[in-house]
Design an enzyme around this catalytic site. Structure first.
Site, PDB file in Angstrom:
ATOM      1  N   CYS A 194       0.813  -1.221   0.000  1.00  0.00           N
ATOM      2  CA  CYS A 194       0.000   0.000   0.000  1.00  0.00           C
ATOM      3  C   CYS A 194       0.847   1.271   0.000  1.00  0.00           C
ATOM      4  O   CYS A 194       0.324   2.352  -0.270  1.00  0.00           O
ATOM      5  CB  CYS A 194      -0.969  -0.009   1.169  1.00  0.00           C
ATOM      6  SG  CYS A 194      -1.973  -1.494   1.229  1.00  0.00           S
ATOM      7  N   HIS A 245      -3.276   7.023   3.137  1.00  0.00           N
ATOM      8  CA  HIS A 245      -3.663   5.724   2.576  1.00  0.00           C
ATOM      9  C   HIS A 245      -5.081   5.415   3.046  1.00  0.00           C
ATOM     10  O   HIS A 245      -5.411   5.562   4.218  1.00  0.00           O
ATOM     11  CB  HIS A 245      -2.676   4.652   3.048  1.00  0.00           C
ATOM     12  CG  HIS A 245      -3.097   3.269   2.698  1.00  0.00           C
ATOM     13  ND1 HIS A 245      -3.654   2.955   1.476  1.00  0.00           N
ATOM     14  CD2 HIS A 245      -3.068   2.108   3.405  1.00  0.00           C
ATOM     15  CE1 HIS A 245      -3.939   1.666   1.451  1.00  0.00           C
ATOM     16  NE2 HIS A 245      -3.597   1.134   2.600  1.00  0.00           N
ATOM     17  N   ASN A 264     -10.040  -0.175   0.408  1.00  0.00           N
ATOM     18  CA  ASN A 264      -8.585  -0.072   0.378  1.00  0.00           C
ATOM     19  C   ASN A 264      -8.094  -0.646  -0.956  1.00  0.00           C
ATOM     20  O   ASN A 264      -8.218  -1.850  -1.193  1.00  0.00           O
ATOM     21  CB  ASN A 264      -8.027  -0.864   1.567  1.00  0.00           C
ATOM     22  CG  ASN A 264      -6.505  -0.878   1.602  1.00  0.00           C
ATOM     23  OD1 ASN A 264      -5.849  -0.488   0.644  1.00  0.00           O
ATOM     24  ND2 ASN A 264      -5.945  -1.353   2.706  1.00  0.00           N
TER      25      ASN A 264
HETATM   26  N1  COA Z   1     -18.012  -8.708   9.992  1.00  0.00           N
HETATM   27  C1  COA Z   1     -18.432  -9.023  11.234  1.00  0.00           C
HETATM   28  N2  COA Z   1     -17.599  -9.405  12.212  1.00  0.00           N
HETATM   29  C2  COA Z   1     -16.286  -9.467  11.905  1.00  0.00           C
HETATM   30  C3  COA Z   1     -15.793  -9.176  10.626  1.00  0.00           C
HETATM   31  C4  COA Z   1     -16.717  -8.774   9.645  1.00  0.00           C
HETATM   32  N3  COA Z   1     -16.349  -8.448   8.410  1.00  0.00           N
HETATM   33  N4  COA Z   1     -14.440  -9.322  10.641  1.00  0.00           N
HETATM   34  C5  COA Z   1     -14.113  -9.705  11.878  1.00  0.00           C
HETATM   35  N5  COA Z   1     -15.225  -9.809  12.657  1.00  0.00           N
HETATM   36  C6  COA Z   1     -15.335 -10.185  14.054  1.00  0.00           C
HETATM   37  C7  COA Z   1     -14.180 -11.014  14.537  1.00  0.00           C
HETATM   38  O1  COA Z   1     -14.380 -12.387  14.246  1.00  0.00           O
HETATM   39  C8  COA Z   1     -14.211 -10.756  16.019  1.00  0.00           C
HETATM   40  O2  COA Z   1     -15.210 -11.534  16.607  1.00  0.00           O
HETATM   41  P1  COA Z   1     -14.992 -12.193  18.069  1.00  0.00           P
HETATM   42  O3  COA Z   1     -14.869 -11.013  18.996  1.00  0.00           O
HETATM   43  O4  COA Z   1     -16.235 -12.983  18.242  1.00  0.00           O
HETATM   44  O5  COA Z   1     -13.744 -12.992  17.964  1.00  0.00           O
HETATM   45  C9  COA Z   1     -14.682  -9.309  16.117  1.00  0.00           C
HETATM   46  O6  COA Z   1     -15.297  -9.006  14.861  1.00  0.00           O
HETATM   47  C10 COA Z   1     -13.565  -8.318  16.367  1.00  0.00           C
HETATM   48  O7  COA Z   1     -12.503  -8.607  15.440  1.00  0.00           O
HETATM   49  P2  COA Z   1     -11.155  -7.798  15.459  1.00  0.00           P
HETATM   50  O8  COA Z   1     -10.267  -8.341  14.387  1.00  0.00           O
HETATM   51  O9  COA Z   1     -10.635  -7.747  16.854  1.00  0.00           O
HETATM   52  O10 COA Z   1     -11.710  -6.357  15.054  1.00  0.00           O
HETATM   53  P3  COA Z   1     -10.952  -4.988  14.982  1.00  0.00           P
HETATM   54  O11 COA Z   1     -11.647  -4.014  15.817  1.00  0.00           O
HETATM   55  O12 COA Z   1      -9.477  -5.149  15.157  1.00  0.00           O
HETATM   56  O13 COA Z   1     -11.219  -4.565  13.475  1.00  0.00           O
HETATM   57  C11 COA Z   1     -10.008  -4.471  11.395  1.00  0.00           C
HETATM   58  C12 COA Z   1     -10.697  -5.370  12.424  1.00  0.00           C
HETATM   59  C13 COA Z   1      -9.417  -5.353  10.301  1.00  0.00           C
HETATM   60  C14 COA Z   1     -11.073  -3.562  10.778  1.00  0.00           C
HETATM   61  C15 COA Z   1      -8.924  -3.633  12.100  1.00  0.00           C
HETATM   62  O14 COA Z   1      -8.078  -4.459  12.861  1.00  0.00           O
HETATM   63  C16 COA Z   1      -8.086  -2.860  11.131  1.00  0.00           C
HETATM   64  O15 COA Z   1      -8.566  -1.973  10.473  1.00  0.00           O
HETATM   65  N6  COA Z   1      -6.782  -3.151  11.041  1.00  0.00           N
HETATM   66  C17 COA Z   1      -5.922  -2.548  10.078  1.00  0.00           C
HETATM   67  C18 COA Z   1      -6.105  -3.280   8.792  1.00  0.00           C
HETATM   68  C19 COA Z   1      -5.545  -2.571   7.612  1.00  0.00           C
HETATM   69  O16 COA Z   1      -5.541  -1.368   7.542  1.00  0.00           O
HETATM   70  N7  COA Z   1      -5.097  -3.350   6.639  1.00  0.00           N
HETATM   71  C20 COA Z   1      -4.598  -2.876   5.423  1.00  0.00           C
HETATM   72  C21 COA Z   1      -3.168  -2.551   5.556  1.00  0.00           C
HETATM   73  S1  COA Z   1      -2.560  -1.772   4.156  1.00  0.00           S
END
Ligand code: COA
Length: 324
Positions: free
Chosen positions: A111, A251, A281
């Site tokens: 990215c 980004h 993204n």
């Molecule tokens: N829909 C519903 N629930 C979802 C889900 C979705 N699409 N994706 C994950 N979950 C659930 C998980 O299973 C978890 O459930 P649990 O509590 O029962 O285990 C819960 O939601 C929380 O998941 P978690 O991964 O802890 O959520 P988060 O608050 O960290 O958000 C992201 C997840 C990916 C949105 C966040 O971590 C993020 O934005 N990270 C950066 C990613 C990024 O920018 N990547 C690109 C890099 S260039």
């Protein structure tokens, strides 16, 4: 001597997939995706490969810059989803636009790819090797996303964006930095091809690591930390204060990351230009697509100070302070 962006361009495939569309194929909801990411919809290719997106962007850049293809010196395309291992997307763009005098290649920094590509183009131009360059970020992430994994498939989209840059005596890139932290490479991976040699009787087939694999929380931490420090270093080295910045083009990964960055840098949230609600993204395409929209909407004027900043797999980051 510096390097100035004289035109921007972007291209996204026509098919739009909403959060509700995704909720039909994985256990998710519009509410969860919107709250956690700010993304509402994304464009997904229905067959055009990455080269098509890059070529369309390059054609637009030539037209907007008012430059003949034969006069282009350099073409750099950033991508983690090229059509081929070889040829590069750069060479495919070169052929299609007829930039017969250019040299073309690709860079890979996920990215942050557009930032790395622009940084390289800037060095060639600043040192007098070349006069101009087409710099593009292009991705069809839909081909490396596991559409049964709700934790990743909701985040990404397809698209391309780019800039035509040329040497300038006045406005242009003021300061920039790119950086890498390879020790964290395994918190965000995609596109792994195993070395299973059919000659030795090994089975072939798609390796699970072909798809995007991500530790979302670790990526979130890395993103906020690396971008904030990088922007602080770039502003300090240019002796520019945060309140002199007209716009930040971050980004387009997640609005919550942008909120944290805005708070830490004390740059008002309204100054962060975002379109991730409509594109998701798009990896290396995300910054140039947002920059192009900002430019098309006439929101920036000559001499405005703009920050471009991003992070990505590798792990990588890149920040650029530009006088428009
Ligand atoms: N829909 C519903 N629930 C979802 C889900 C979705 N699409 N994706 C994950 N979950 C659930 C998980 O299973 C978890 O459930 P649990 O509590 O029962 O285990 C819960 O939601 C929380 O998941 P978690 O991964 O802890 O959520 P988060 O608050 O960290 O958000 C992201 C997840 C990916 C949105 C966040 O971590 C993020 O934005 N990270 C950066 C990613 C990024 O920018 N990547 C690109 C890099 S260039």
């Amino acid at each position: 001597m510096t390097t100035r962006i004289i035109a921007t361009g972007a291209y996204a495939p026509g098919q739009v997939i909403t959060n509700n569309d995704l909720a039909k194929i994985v256990d998710t909801s519009d509410e969860w995706i919107t709250q956690r990411t700010g993304i509402k919809e994304r464009h997904i290719s229905s067959g055009d490969n990455t080269s098509v997106l890059a070529i369309n962007t390059a054609k637009q850049l030539l037209e907007r810059a008012g430059v003949e293809a034969e006069s282009v010196d350099l073409i750099i395309v950033a991508s983690v989803t090229p059509d081929y291992g070889t040829p590069s997307l750069g060479c495919m763009v070169q052929k299609e636009i007829g930039a017969v005098n250019a040299v073309a290649f690709d860079v890979t920094a996920a990215c942050s790819g557009f930032m790395f590509a622009l940084s390289i183009a800037d060095k060639y131009i600043r040192t007098g090797v070349y006069n101009n360059a087409i710099v593009i970020g292009a991705e069809t992430l839909s081909k490396i996303v596991d559409w049964s994994d709700r934790s990743t498939c909701v985040l990404f989209g397809d698209g391309a964006g780019g800039a035509f840059v040329e040497k300038s005596e006045t406005d242009g890139i003021i300061k920039e930095e790119i950086g890498t932290k390879g020790e964290l490479y395994d918190i965000l991976t995609e596109g792994y091809t195993s070395c299973s040699n059919a000659f030795n009787g090994n089975e072939s087939g798609t390796d699970p690591l072909w798809y995007v694999n991500m530790n979302g929380r670790e990526v979130f931490k890395f993103a906020t930390k690396s971008v904030v420090k990088s922007v602080e270093r770039v502003l300090a080295s240019a002796d520019v204060s945060p309140d002199e910045i007209a716009y930040v083009v971050p980004h387009q990964a997640n609005v919550r990351i942008v909120e944290v960055i805005s708070n830490k840098l004390k740059i008002p949230y309204e100054k962060f230009y975002m379109n991730m609600d409509r594109y998701g993204n798009t990896s290396s395409a995300s910054i140039p697509m947002a920059l192009n929209e900002l430019n098309e909407r006439g929101l920036v004027k000559r001499g405005d100070k703009i920050l471009l900043t991003g992070f990505g797999g590798g792990m990588t980051w890149g920040t650029m302070l530009v006088s428009w």
